[in-house]
Design an enzyme around this catalytic site. Structure first.
Site, PDB file in Angstrom:
ATOM      1  N   THR A  99      51.872  46.530  68.333  1.00  0.00           N
ATOM      2  CA  THR A  99      51.823  46.237  69.767  1.00  0.00           C
ATOM      3  C   THR A  99      51.067  47.361  70.468  1.00  0.00           C
ATOM      4  O   THR A  99      51.242  48.530  70.122  1.00  0.00           O
ATOM      5  CB  THR A  99      53.236  46.104  70.381  1.00  0.00           C
ATOM      6  OG1 THR A  99      53.128  46.237  71.812  1.00  0.00           O
ATOM      7  CG2 THR A  99      54.215  47.143  69.896  1.00  0.00           C
ATOM      8  N   ASP A 112      51.638  48.307  73.364  1.00  0.00           N
ATOM      9  CA  ASP A 112      52.522  48.954  74.345  1.00  0.00           C
ATOM     10  C   ASP A 112      53.261  50.188  73.815  1.00  0.00           C
ATOM     11  O   ASP A 112      53.754  50.989  74.585  1.00  0.00           O
ATOM     12  CB  ASP A 112      53.578  47.960  74.842  1.00  0.00           C
ATOM     13  CG  ASP A 112      52.982  46.867  75.702  1.00  0.00           C
ATOM     14  OD1 ASP A 112      51.797  46.987  76.070  1.00  0.00           O
ATOM     15  OD2 ASP A 112      53.698  45.896  76.007  1.00  0.00           O
ATOM     16  N   ASP A 150      58.856  43.975  69.394  1.00  0.00           N
ATOM     17  CA  ASP A 150      60.314  43.837  69.295  1.00  0.00           C
ATOM     18  C   ASP A 150      60.789  42.390  69.413  1.00  0.00           C
ATOM     19  O   ASP A 150      61.762  41.998  68.776  1.00  0.00           O
ATOM     20  CB  ASP A 150      61.012  44.742  70.308  1.00  0.00           C
ATOM     21  CG  ASP A 150      60.754  44.290  71.726  1.00  0.00           C
ATOM     22  OD1 ASP A 150      59.622  43.875  72.009  1.00  0.00           O
ATOM     23  OD2 ASP A 150      61.680  44.339  72.547  1.00  0.00           O
ATOM     24  N   ARG A 174      53.306  33.306  71.023  1.00  0.00           N
ATOM     25  CA  ARG A 174      54.685  33.598  71.419  1.00  0.00           C
ATOM     26  C   ARG A 174      55.373  32.232  71.348  1.00  0.00           C
ATOM     27  O   ARG A 174      55.041  31.329  72.113  1.00  0.00           O
ATOM     28  CB  ARG A 174      54.750  34.153  72.830  1.00  0.00           C
ATOM     29  CG  ARG A 174      53.918  35.436  73.026  1.00  0.00           C
ATOM     30  CD  ARG A 174      54.184  36.025  74.401  1.00  0.00           C
ATOM     31  NE  ARG A 174      53.129  36.940  74.824  1.00  0.00           N
ATOM     32  CZ  ARG A 174      53.081  38.233  74.514  1.00  0.00           C
ATOM     33  NH1 ARG A 174      54.007  38.767  73.765  1.00  0.00           N
ATOM     34  NH2 ARG A 174      52.099  38.990  74.965  1.00  0.00           N
ATOM     35  N   GLY A 192      51.925  39.348  71.234  1.00  0.00           N
ATOM     36  CA  GLY A 192      50.586  39.760  71.694  1.00  0.00           C
ATOM     37  C   GLY A 192      49.827  40.410  70.537  1.00  0.00           C
ATOM     38  O   GLY A 192      50.385  41.209  69.803  1.00  0.00           O
ATOM     39  N   ARG A 247      54.204  46.013  80.373  1.00  0.00           N
ATOM     40  CA  ARG A 247      55.193  45.274  81.172  1.00  0.00           C
ATOM     41  C   ARG A 247      56.473  46.071  81.331  1.00  0.00           C
ATOM     42  O   ARG A 247      57.065  46.130  82.385  1.00  0.00           O
ATOM     43  CB  ARG A 247      55.522  43.979  80.424  1.00  0.00           C
ATOM     44  CG  ARG A 247      55.130  42.757  81.143  1.00  0.00           C
ATOM     45  CD  ARG A 247      55.600  41.537  80.443  1.00  0.00           C
ATOM     46  NE  ARG A 247      55.547  41.633  78.992  1.00  0.00           N
ATOM     47  CZ  ARG A 247      55.210  40.653  78.187  1.00  0.00           C
ATOM     48  NH1 ARG A 247      54.874  39.491  78.690  1.00  0.00           N
ATOM     49  NH2 ARG A 247      55.211  40.783  76.888  1.00  0.00           N
ATOM     50  N   ASP A 287      56.164  50.312  72.596  1.00  0.00           N
ATOM     51  CA  ASP A 287      57.501  50.285  73.197  1.00  0.00           C
ATOM     52  C   ASP A 287      58.586  49.999  72.175  1.00  0.00           C
ATOM     53  O   ASP A 287      59.536  49.264  72.447  1.00  0.00           O
ATOM     54  CB  ASP A 287      57.544  49.253  74.334  1.00  0.00           C
ATOM     55  CG  ASP A 287      57.152  47.867  73.863  1.00  0.00           C
ATOM     56  OD1 ASP A 287      56.673  47.735  72.719  1.00  0.00           O
ATOM     57  OD2 ASP A 287      57.325  46.910  74.620  1.00  0.00           O
TER      58      ASP A 287
HETATM   59  O1  F6P Z   1      52.964  43.172  74.780  1.00  0.00           O
HETATM   60  C1  F6P Z   1      51.611  43.439  74.876  1.00  0.00           C
HETATM   61  C2  F6P Z   1      51.054  42.989  76.190  1.00  0.00           C
HETATM   62  O2  F6P Z   1      49.665  43.233  76.154  1.00  0.00           O
HETATM   63  C3  F6P Z   1      51.690  43.608  77.435  1.00  0.00           C
HETATM   64  O3  F6P Z   1      51.209  44.903  77.702  1.00  0.00           O
HETATM   65  C4  F6P Z   1      51.298  42.590  78.468  1.00  0.00           C
HETATM   66  O4  F6P Z   1      52.177  42.637  79.559  1.00  0.00           O
HETATM   67  C5  F6P Z   1      51.430  41.304  77.749  1.00  0.00           C
HETATM   68  O5  F6P Z   1      51.230  41.598  76.380  1.00  0.00           O
HETATM   69  C6  F6P Z   1      50.476  40.241  78.182  1.00  0.00           C
HETATM   70  O6  F6P Z   1      50.764  39.076  77.484  1.00  0.00           O
HETATM   71  P1  F6P Z   1      49.873  37.767  77.500  1.00  0.00           P
HETATM   72  O7  F6P Z   1      48.637  38.058  76.704  1.00  0.00           O
HETATM   73  O8  F6P Z   1      50.727  36.745  76.857  1.00  0.00           O
HETATM   74  O9  F6P Z   1      49.549  37.493  78.916  1.00  0.00           O
END
Ligand code: F6P
Length: 327
Positions: free
Chosen positions: A130, A132, A107, A76, A15, A176, A134
């Site tokens: 990120t 998050d 991660d 991804r 992301g 998440r 995390d």
């Molecule tokens: O990891 C970052 C993040 O923004 C999370 O908070 C969220 O759940 C996820 O990516 C959303 O991913 P995508 O943009 O692939 O839907």
């Protein structure tokens, strides 16, 4: 004598997060300063597999420090999770003479880097990027500060209308597996309840306190919930509350990807610049297979394999603060 690295690759993966461009800029300019050639890899590991690799110069990163998103684009990449995908990627790196990689991501991206290093011996260094936050071993990740400020700005606005109508508002923020965005934005906006994946949600307790408020005719209440909360996010919470509080007016707002965009905050630009600079220095010193974090305002180099999710590490003190300040 240590071999001097001559060519590196840089990519953003997973992301996107605000400040990734500032990090790319820092990596490119620090490398060029040391006469190291830099190759940009588009769309993360996918670009490595597809051979979407190009040489960068100082001008390639002009006028990007203030921009959200990532000029290298990101993805991804499922194919890279398989050894065959990594083998393809490795051949393309070799073709370009790339001897080291800087990976800006979370991660999951670091896990990919570990596998590439283990199977093909490419030195990798990570930058924690990120929203998050995390990743353990760093006080900050690139993008968290901007994301949380975006959430705060939005929640402040919602609070105005919530208050005007005496409503209950449930706001869902990203996260998440981690509740940091919820926790920080919730505390900063005076939320009465903050629901995070790291703690089991006691919905009955929330219902009881709202019923008590209803008796006192005070039906304004702000609930911030992380998308990964075990109760199932804002919509599930709304359903449950409506069943038990038939008179209450309950609204939901899911902030979503708005949290991932926008100009990076000053803080994110600065940490991205520091981390990017130190990533290159570290590769030159022969310290790799680590990611660059910041702890107590000092650079911290943590093995990539240790960059596991920070889940469950939120201290009770934070939740105690929420309880006391919201009463
Ligand atoms: O990891 C970052 C993040 O923004 C999370 O908070 C969220 O759940 C996820 O990516 C959303 O991913 P995508 O943009 O692939 O839907």
């Amino acid at each position: 004598m240590q071999h001097k690295i001559k060519r590196i690759g840089v990519l953003t993966s997973g992301g996107d997060s605000p400040g990734m461009n500032a990090a790319i800029r820092a990596v490119v300019r620090t490398a060029l300063y040391h006469q190291i050639e830099v190759f940009g890899i588009r769309r993360g590991y996918q670009g490595m597999i597809d051979n979407d690799i190009f040489q960068m110069d100082s001008r390639s990163v002009a006028n990007i420090i203030q921009r959200g998103g990532t000029i290298l684009k990101t993805a991804r990449c499922k194919e890279f999770m398989e050894p065959a995908g990594r083998k393809k990627a490795y051949y393309h790196l070799k073709e370009h003479g790339i001897e080291g990689l800087v990976i800006i991501g979370g991660d999951g991206s670091f896990r990919g880097a570990c596998a590439l290093q283990a199977e093909h011996g490419i030195p990798c260094i990570g930058l924690a990027g990120t929203i998050d936050k995390d990743i353990s071993g760093t006080d900050f990740t690139i993008g968290f500060d901007t994301a949380v400020n975006t959430a705060v700005e939005a929640i402040d606005k919602i609070r105005d209308t919530m208050d005007a109508h005496d409503r209950i508002f449930i706001i869902e923020v990203m996260g998440r597996d981690a509740g940091y965005i919820a926790l920080h934005s919730g505390i900063a906006t005076g939320a009465e309840n903050i629901l995070i994946p790291e703690r089991k949600t006691d919905i009955n307790n929330i219902i009881q306190s709202l019923q008590e408020k209803e008796r006192r005719k005070k039906m304004v209440n702000l609930i911030v919930v992380a998308e990964g909360d075990d109760f199932g996010g804002a919509t599930e919470v709304q359903k449950k509350l409506e069943e038990n509080l038939p008179k209450a007016e309950i609204r939901v707002c899911i902030l979503g990807h708005i949290q991932r965009g926008g100009a990076p905050s000053c803080m994110d630009r600065v940490i991205a610049s520091r981390m990017g600079y130190h990533a290159v220095e570290s590769l030159m010193e022969g310290r790799y297979n680590v990611f660059v974090g910041i702890q107590n305002n000092k650079m911290n180099y943590i093995p990539l394999e240790a960059a596991v999710k920070n889940k469950g590490k939120i201290s009770d003190e934070w939740l105690q603060i929420v309880r006391i300040l919201a009463s």
